[in-house]
Design a protein around this motif. Structure first.
Motif, PDB file in Angstrom:
ATOM      1  N   LEU A 233      14.727  85.900  96.819  1.00  0.00           N
ATOM      2  CA  LEU A 233      13.516  86.534  97.326  1.00  0.00           C
ATOM      3  C   LEU A 233      12.389  85.502  97.467  1.00  0.00           C
ATOM      4  O   LEU A 233      11.651  85.497  98.470  1.00  0.00           O
ATOM      5  N   ARG A 236      13.005  83.321 100.571  1.00  0.00           N
ATOM      6  CA  ARG A 236      12.592  84.045 101.782  1.00  0.00           C
ATOM      7  C   ARG A 236      11.077  84.055 101.899  1.00  0.00           C
ATOM      8  O   ARG A 236      10.509  83.865 102.983  1.00  0.00           O
ATOM      9  N   LEU A 237      10.442  84.280 100.775  1.00  0.00           N
ATOM     10  CA  LEU A 237       8.989  84.394 100.770  1.00  0.00           C
ATOM     11  C   LEU A 237       8.323  83.083 101.162  1.00  0.00           C
ATOM     12  O   LEU A 237       7.367  83.067 101.960  1.00  0.00           O
ATOM     13  N   ASP A 240       8.568  82.716 104.888  1.00  0.00           N
ATOM     14  CA  ASP A 240       7.705  83.669 105.598  1.00  0.00           C
ATOM     15  C   ASP A 240       6.227  83.307 105.445  1.00  0.00           C
ATOM     16  O   ASP A 240       5.433  83.522 106.368  1.00  0.00           O
ATOM     17  N   THR A 299       2.438  89.869 102.988  1.00  0.00           N
ATOM     18  CA  THR A 299       3.758  89.262 103.150  1.00  0.00           C
ATOM     19  C   THR A 299       4.588  89.407 101.887  1.00  0.00           C
ATOM     20  O   THR A 299       5.789  89.729 101.935  1.00  0.00           O
ATOM     21  N   CYS A 300       3.985  89.177 100.731  1.00  0.00           N
ATOM     22  CA  CYS A 300       4.715  89.297  99.467  1.00  0.00           C
ATOM     23  C   CYS A 300       5.255  90.707  99.274  1.00  0.00           C
ATOM     24  O   CYS A 300       6.429  90.900  98.909  1.00  0.00           O
ATOM     25  N   VAL A 303       8.099  91.505 102.064  1.00  0.00           N
ATOM     26  CA  VAL A 303       9.396  90.866 101.826  1.00  0.00           C
ATOM     27  C   VAL A 303      10.096  91.533 100.641  1.00  0.00           C
ATOM     28  O   VAL A 303      11.311  91.779 100.670  1.00  0.00           O
ATOM     29  N   SER A 306      11.462  94.934 101.624  1.00  0.00           N
ATOM     30  CA  SER A 306      12.629  94.819 102.503  1.00  0.00           C
ATOM     31  C   SER A 306      13.895  94.452 101.728  1.00  0.00           C
ATOM     32  O   SER A 306      15.009  94.696 102.191  1.00  0.00           O
TER      33      SER A 306
END
Length: 433
Positions: A233, A236-237, A240, A299-300, A303, A306
């Motif tokens: 995670l 990904r973060l 992003d 965003t945090c 993500v 999701s």
């Protein structure tokens, strides 16, 4: 004859400054070496503050110590006229010096976490203080050349962005004369010693430090499907987050978002419960700063959701309270002093330089109510030989905060005192309050 009189009137103060600076050179250079060899960390500048206080008292100032901690305020009243604040910072950094200079710092101490650290003036604050002392001496000795009130301040904890607030909260603008202008300078690691640099408008950036804790549900690395993996995670973060500046902030607006630290897990076959990240944000306008923070939070959460993270485990975002606002050099004041610098030093020693993304809490003095015009200018520190080698690509120039940062201090001190003193005279001899 009249034109000749005004020419002499304009030149004489500059000649006096140059003569006074030459007389003081040996004393100021010795002061610089002493300050460099005895640095102190932020909020621990007790001996440094005492030395500044003593220097300013000897120059004829009324001095108050322990303003906002280790802050020093020195006031010289010289009749009716404007009030000018000149600020220097005093603190050093937890850096082990590697310059090899005979006056290099060998200081070690315990930091606030109890760890043994080396200490070094790796950002030029020793040079700033020396120039401030030289300027105070010059203006005190030339009181027949100006009218007004001069306030010199030695500010603690610039490196940790707390000193300006501490002094302001302790009544800097209420217990002491409130300034009509505020000036400061900063050592430049890329500008030739003997020169000054100026920037109109935004000169240094908003600085914010952000801590993000990414929560998950740990477990065995061989059974990832039974976990919510905060490492994946976080990966990904991080990717992003990079799209915030590249895709959500106008390309005409400077902004930086850097993930500088990430820590999580203890072993390769164990998925941890959380990962911690540290970010730095840089911007100029408050609008962009607020956009960056809002978009990081969005965003945090997005993500995490999701990835199936429940609301109870959404990432935690903390904005540290050590943020620094951007330095905005008042354009009219900057234009006025740029002309003063050219007259004082010559056009070949005054350069317009680009703004930078570093931070400086000198900005806070210009954000009080009522607002006052402020200006911070750059003071060259690089020897001509090193600058030429750097331009040829044979020698990298150490940056600020580098263990090898070593100003070419004799011409830098002379130039700083001349520029700051002449700037003060121009402001004092302008429109009277």
């Amino acid at each position: 004859m009249r034109n000749l009189f005004f020419t002499i009137l304009l030149i004489t103060p500059r000649l006096l400054i140059a003569q006074n600076t030459a007389t003081e050179a040996s004393s100021l250079e010795e002061l610089y070496r002493q300050l460099h060899a005895h640095p102190e960390l932020s909020f621990h500048e007790t001996e440094t503050a005492a030395r500044l206080a003593r220097e300013w008292r000897e120059a004829g100032f009324e001095v108050t110590e322990q303003v906002g901690g280790n802050g020093v305020v020195a006031v010289l009243k010289n009749g009716k006229g404007p009030t000018l604040l000149i600020r220097t910072d005093m603190d050093a950094l937890p850096v082990e010096e590697a310059t090899g200079l005979p006056y290099a710092s060998e200081v070690t101490t315990q930091d606030d976490a109890g760890q043994e650290v080396h200490v070094m003036h790796a950002c030029g604050h020793d040079l700033h203080m020396t120039v401030a002392v030289g300027t105070a001496r010059a203006l005190s000795s030339q009181r027949n050349q100006w009218k007004g009130t001069l306030v010199m301040i030695g500010q603690p904890a610039e490196e940790r962005s707390g000193g300006a607030n501490a002094m302001l909260d302790d009544g800097l603008f209420t217990r002491f004369p409130q300034p009509d202008y505020a000036l400061a300078l900063h050592a430049s690691p890329t500008l030739e010693a003997g020169k000054v640099g100026y920037v109109s408008g935004y000169a240094l950036a908003n600085v914010d430090m952000v801590d993000i804790t990414v929560h998950g549900r740990g477990g065995h690395g061989a059974y990832p499907h039974t976990t919510l993996d905060p490492v994946v995670l976080s990966a990904r973060l991080i990717l992003d987050l990079q799209t915030i500046v590249s895709r959500e902030i106008s390309p005409l607006e400077p902004a930086v978002l850097t993930v500088g630290s990430i820590h999580g897990g203890t072993k390769g076959n164990v998925i941890p419960n959380e990962v911690r990240m540290e970010l730095t944000l840089r911007s100029y306008s408050d609008e962009v700063r607020n956009q960056l923070i809002e978009k990081i939070k969005r965003t945090c959460h997005g993500v995490a959701l999701s990835a199936g993270v429940p609301d109870s485990l959404l990432p935690e975002i903390q904005i540290r309270n050590e943020s620094t606002p951007s330095v905005y050099n008042d354009p009219a004041l900057t234009e006025q002093l740029q002309k003063v610098f050219v007259k004082t030093l010559g056009s070949d020693r005054v350069e317009q330089v680009p703004p930078v993304m570093a931070g400086e809490d000198f900005a806070r003095y210009g954000r009080q109510d009522p607002k006052i015009p402020i200006m911070l200018f750059w003071l060259g520190t690089v020897s001509p030989e090193k600058l030429a080698a750097a331009q040829q690509g044979t020698l990298p120039l150490p940056s600020l905060h580098s263990a090898q940062f070593a100003p070419h201090y004799p011409p830098a001190i002379r130039t700083g005192v001349q520029a700051m003193t002449q700037a003060a005279l121009a402001l004092f001899n302008g429109k009277k309050k």
